[in-house]
Design an enzyme around this catalytic site. Sequence first.
Site, PDB file in Angstrom:
ATOM      1  N   THR A 134      44.432-108.507  28.022  1.00 52.54           N
ATOM      2  CA  THR A 134      44.415-107.226  27.323  1.00 52.54           C
ATOM      3  C   THR A 134      43.775-107.352  25.944  1.00 52.54           C
ATOM      4  O   THR A 134      43.988-108.328  25.230  1.00 52.54           O
ATOM      5  CB  THR A 134      45.843-106.681  27.168  1.00 52.54           C
ATOM      6  OG1 THR A 134      46.430-106.574  28.460  1.00 52.54           O
ATOM      7  CG2 THR A 134      45.847-105.312  26.513  1.00 52.54           C
ATOM      8  N   GLU A 157      51.781-110.053  40.121  1.00 55.24           N
ATOM      9  CA  GLU A 157      52.288-109.610  38.824  1.00 55.24           C
ATOM     10  C   GLU A 157      53.062-108.301  38.957  1.00 55.24           C
ATOM     11  O   GLU A 157      54.133-108.126  38.361  1.00 55.24           O
ATOM     12  CB  GLU A 157      51.143-109.436  37.826  1.00 55.24           C
ATOM     13  CG  GLU A 157      51.633-109.004  36.445  1.00 55.24           C
ATOM     14  CD  GLU A 157      50.526-108.836  35.426  1.00 55.24           C
ATOM     15  OE1 GLU A 157      50.818-108.400  34.297  1.00 55.24           O
ATOM     16  OE2 GLU A 157      49.356-109.142  35.749  1.00 55.24           O
TER      17      GLU A 157
END
Length: 389
Positions: A128, A243
């Site tokens: 990110t 995830e």
Amino acid sequence: MNSTYFTEEHELFRKSLQDFLQKEVVPHIEKWEKTGTIERFIWKKFGDMGFFGLAYPEAYGGLNLDLFYTVIFLEELQKIKSSGFAAAMWAHTYLAMTHLNAEGDERIKQDYLAPSIAGDKIGALCLTEPFGGSDVAGMRTTATKNGDKYVINGSKTFITNGVYADYYVVAAKTSPELGNKGISMFLVDTNSKGIAKTKLDKLGWRASDTAEISFDNVEIPLENLMGEAGKGFPYIMQHFALERLIMAINAHARAEYAIEYTIEYMAQREAFGKTINKFQALRHTMVDHVTEVEHCKIFNYAAVARLNKGEYVVKEATMAKLKSTKVADEAIYSCLQMLGGYGYMEEYPLARLLRDSRLGPIGGGTSEILREILSKMIIDKQSYQPAVK
């Protein structure tokens, strides 16, 4: 015991993990929540017990066990009143280490995966970015080849374990003009020059270390490229199913913990001459939440069973995270309400649980992004297949 998925061996493992957490972790939780730093000794103790190696090859010190051992690991970590501590453990084990195992060469596995399993090294996955969020393909971090090195420039944010990690698994663009086809994965040792880390102050997950990281002409060897150049985006997508299932399992487990605690509290708390578990409105509210959480849990287990067989369950994992995190938020909100004023007090677990749970619909892909991904599958009839066999 759910005998469909869990054997007697699984349950023995669950009991040993519970005992370990109560003895070695719980006494330190309040300190780690206050300081925001998890002391290094506990990583080594987890490694010595084999908890970081459940799903990894024996060649590197792992145990090569089925994914339901991982389910137990995740569930029990949610029941010790610190999702931040849990996040630090599973982000190391199932975000950073997943890439080491899947894309790392033998040298990387020996130098980084094996010590990670042993608890001697801590890893962080850096995807990110400050301007990217869920838009992985829009990342701006670059890795430029210069002689026998790559030079990395850019920044990452919201990185769990970002401050005290020993290494990063970093996604960067090696061919920016190619968009998502120009992303590659790299192993970056945190001793490298040019790395700056800033610890972020969060609403919840207080025990975990979350960082913004900048890379200013950070040089790494060419051999620290993981897998093939330009295949980073498929590698990332490949691991999103795991995830998202992790986030879903975390959600149903912390909701269960909140509900169990609240039901015990309701059996003790009296109002108007009787315990509050005798009031129909409160009883029915709790039953509704238990039903929703149980539905999520059964769906999550079924998705894990398919993933354990090697099936590509990106749709089911996306649904699991979307639904489970929403259900957990709603259940924990109600549980706090059941405690009345005490629910708002820090000495009771629901205040922290409420803050910690709120990250569920945000981290690992926001609920809004997940709905759009599912819309493409369900409405637009798009089909997603494993990008890397």
